[in-house]
Design a protein around this motif. Structure first.
Motif, PDB file in Angstrom:
ATOM      1  N   ARG A 213      31.218 -23.892  14.504  1.00 17.30           N
ATOM      2  CA  ARG A 213      31.060 -25.142  15.274  1.00 17.30           C
ATOM      3  C   ARG A 213      31.674 -25.016  16.657  1.00 17.30           C
ATOM      4  O   ARG A 213      31.098 -25.431  17.652  1.00 17.30           O
ATOM      5  CB  ARG A 213      31.735 -26.305  14.529  1.00 17.30           C
ATOM      6  N   TYR A 214      32.874 -24.420  16.705  1.00 17.75           N
ATOM      7  CA  TYR A 214      33.512 -24.277  18.012  1.00 17.75           C
ATOM      8  C   TYR A 214      32.685 -23.351  18.906  1.00 17.75           C
ATOM      9  O   TYR A 214      32.432 -23.655  20.073  1.00 17.75           O
ATOM     10  CB  TYR A 214      34.935 -23.729  17.857  1.00 17.75           C
TER      11      TYR A 214
ATOM     12  N   ARG B  26      30.939 -32.737  12.459  1.00 13.20           N
ATOM     13  CA  ARG B  26      31.425 -31.647  11.607  1.00 13.20           C
ATOM     14  C   ARG B  26      30.401 -31.322  10.512  1.00 13.20           C
ATOM     15  O   ARG B  26      30.595 -30.383   9.750  1.00 13.20           O
ATOM     16  CB  ARG B  26      32.790 -31.980  11.004  1.00 13.20           C
TER      17      ARG B  26
ATOM     18  N   TYR C 264      36.608 -20.697   6.578  1.00  9.69           N
ATOM     19  CA  TYR C 264      36.672 -21.056   8.005  1.00  9.69           C
ATOM     20  C   TYR C 264      35.359 -20.849   8.763  1.00  9.69           C
ATOM     21  O   TYR C 264      35.300 -21.126   9.951  1.00  9.69           O
ATOM     22  CB  TYR C 264      37.776 -20.247   8.701  1.00  9.69           C
TER      23      TYR C 264
ATOM     24  N   GLU D  47      37.328 -31.069  14.445  1.00  9.38           N
ATOM     25  CA  GLU D  47      38.093 -30.241  13.495  1.00  9.38           C
ATOM     26  C   GLU D  47      39.348 -30.952  12.992  1.00  9.38           C
ATOM     27  O   GLU D  47      39.947 -30.514  12.012  1.00  9.38           O
ATOM     28  CB  GLU D  47      38.480 -28.909  14.148  1.00  9.38           C
TER      29      GLU D  47
ATOM     30  N   SER E 177      45.406 -20.895  10.220  1.00 16.01           N
ATOM     31  CA  SER E 177      44.257 -21.504  10.900  1.00 16.01           C
ATOM     32  C   SER E 177      44.514 -21.582  12.405  1.00 16.01           C
ATOM     33  O   SER E 177      43.613 -21.337  13.211  1.00 16.01           O
ATOM     34  CB  SER E 177      43.982 -22.891  10.334  1.00 16.01           C
TER      35      SER E 177
ATOM     36  N   PHE F 255      42.232 -19.805  15.121  1.00 13.66           N
ATOM     37  CA  PHE F 255      41.606 -20.577  16.201  1.00 13.66           C
ATOM     38  C   PHE F 255      42.001 -20.030  17.572  1.00 13.66           C
ATOM     39  O   PHE F 255      41.209 -20.091  18.512  1.00 13.66           O
ATOM     40  CB  PHE F 255      41.990 -22.059  16.080  1.00 13.66           C
TER      41      PHE F 255
ATOM     42  N   ASP G  52      32.462 -22.305   8.945  1.00 15.91           N
ATOM     43  CA  ASP G  52      31.817 -23.436   9.611  1.00 15.91           C
ATOM     44  C   ASP G  52      32.623 -23.917  10.821  1.00 15.91           C
ATOM     45  O   ASP G  52      32.055 -24.267  11.853  1.00 15.91           O
ATOM     46  CB  ASP G  52      31.631 -24.584   8.616  1.00 15.91           C
ATOM     47  N   ARG G  53      33.936 -23.904  10.692  1.00 10.46           N
ATOM     48  CA  ARG G  53      34.773 -24.385  11.796  1.00 10.46           C
ATOM     49  C   ARG G  53      34.669 -23.438  12.987  1.00 10.46           C
ATOM     50  O   ARG G  53      34.562 -23.870  14.139  1.00 10.46           O
ATOM     51  CB  ARG G  53      36.226 -24.509  11.335  1.00 10.46           C
TER      52      ARG G  53
END
Lengths: 229, 190
Positions: B34-35, A55, B28, B151, B71, B75, B30-31
């Motif tokens: 990353r995905y 992360r 959000y 996550e 969230s 997502f 970065d999340r």
């Protein structure tokens, strides 16, 4: 303590703490007494910890990304609002135009569709069109048939008369056929050819003879009224 | 920012304050990135995808019914967008973890801001291997491990996001972890 080794699925559930209390207690007791399962569980925990460290991956220029995304979002929002505006305005404009045109038509023709002859004749005179009155020796059905054959466009039909428009070169035929002085089965180009030799006089009830006509009228449309018998 | 503050931001955006959406983006980004990165394995494409996901979310904000967490809803958009993106492109083979910029290639750095001594055991090289092996997993396992282990989403949220049953989530997590553990052991990390 159970004697069989714990399956990987149960170890995974235990790690994520999605088991009920009794099951969890039983598995923990087994782990305390089984080095193989304990090692497996410890490796699982280490692996999950390593994976969770990913992360740390992220966008390098976070502020720039946020700014760029927000700019695009604002542009998209403006575009969406513009589209919404047009979606609302265009049907209203079309409806207003239709109402306007219908109103104009009502004004010209009256609410029953009967044309206001005075206004039309004045307009006809102003635009160079010729208005005529033709007496018909036939009833409405026969007269309509004559008009159709001679390419006339019927605009108004009342009990007493029919108003129509036709190319000026057919007016003589219509006149003659309505008079009954010309066989109704013959019409069209034969008389039109003969028509070039002479002409018709505008603004009057025509006789069946050949009359002089101004060259400008030869290619125009004549609006006329046929008085029914 | 709590989920409650997410809702406050959404209310402001819906009221016409588009600038307020920057709070959502900053929270959000970065999340989402990353995905997306785990799916396409390319920094620039992942950035583009992340941006598109935020734009789609803003466009569809009025359809957010507040039954689930924001969230989770965001997502879901991201997962569906990535699926469609991959279908459309029908490519994204595993490539070297590099990209070109200004004529020279360089590796994407992993920020190393870990503080505790325990964390220091995990080196940058270890993380690189873990990342390679994780991203080399089959898609079903990879996406679920990203959502769960990176996550930190709950099983129920994952089930809603992926549109699968809870038991299926568990099975995929078990199998994904088992496969990853085996591969990491082969690389000498376990």
């Amino acid at each position: 303590m159970t004697r069989e080794h714990i399956t990987f699925g149960l170890l995974s559930d235990l790690h994520d703490e999605v088991l009920n209390a009794a099951r969890k207690k039983s598995l923990v007791e087994h782990l305390n007494g089984c080095p193989a399962c304990g090692r497996e569980f410890e490796q699982l925990g280490r692996m999950v910890k390593m994976v969770s460290c990913l992360r740390l991956i992220g966008i390098r220029s976070r502020d720039e990304f946020a700014r760029a995304t927000l700019s695009r979002a604002i542009l998209c929002d403006r575009k969406r609002k513009r589209q919404l505006y047009y979606k609302r305005v265009i049907p209203s404009a079309v409806a207003a135009m239709v109402i306007f045109l219908v109103g104009i038509d009502q004004f010209k023709n009256g609410p029953t569709g009967e044309r206001r002859s005075g206004a039309r004749i004045a307009a006809g005179a102003g635009s160079g069109e010729v208005s005529r009155e033709i007496g018909s020796a036939y009833d409405m059905r026969k007269t309509m048939s004559i008009l159709r054959k001679n390419r006339a466009r019927v605009t108004v039909v009342t009990d007493g008369y029919i108003e129509a428009e036709a190319p000026s070169r057919f007016i003589d035929d219509i006149q003659r056929e309505c008079d009954g002085s010309f066989p109704t089965g013959v019409h069209g180009f034969a008389t039109a050819v003969g028509y070039t030799e002479g002409g018709i006089q505008d603004g009057l009830i025509l006789s069946s003879g050949i009359m002089n006509q101004r060259p400008a009228d030869q290619s125009g449309t004549v609006r006329f009224r046929v008085l029914l018998r | 920012m709590s989920d409650k503050s997410d809702l406050e931001v959404i209310d402001r955006v819906l009221a016409g304050d588009i600038e307020a959406f920057s709070a959502i983006i900053e929270k959000y980004q970065d999340r989402i990135f990353r995905y997306a990165y785990s799916r396409v394995y390319n920094y620039d494409e992942a950035l583009d995808i992340a941006q598109e996901v935020f734009l789609m979310a803003m466009e569809a904000l009025r359809s957010f019914r507040r039954e689930a967490k924001f969230s989770t809803w965001l997502f879901s958009i991201m997962v569906n967008y990535c699926k469609n993106y991959r279908k459309k492109r029908d490519r994204f083979p595993l490539v070297a973890l590099t990209r070109s910029e200004g004529g020279e290639e360089y590796e994407i750095p992993i920020p190393d801001d870990r503080q505790t001594p325990e964390d220091d055991v995990i080196t940058g090289d270890t993380l690189r291997i873990v990342r390679e092996e994780l991203y080399a997993l089959p898609d079903d396992y990879k996406e679920i491990l990203v959502l769960r282990d990176i996550e930190g989403l709950a099983y129920g949220d994952i089930a809603r996001i992926l549109g699968i049953h809870l038991s299926n989530v568990k099975v995929r997590i078990h199998r994904g972890r088992e496969l990853l553990k085996k591969r990491l052991a082969e690389r000498g990390l376990l």
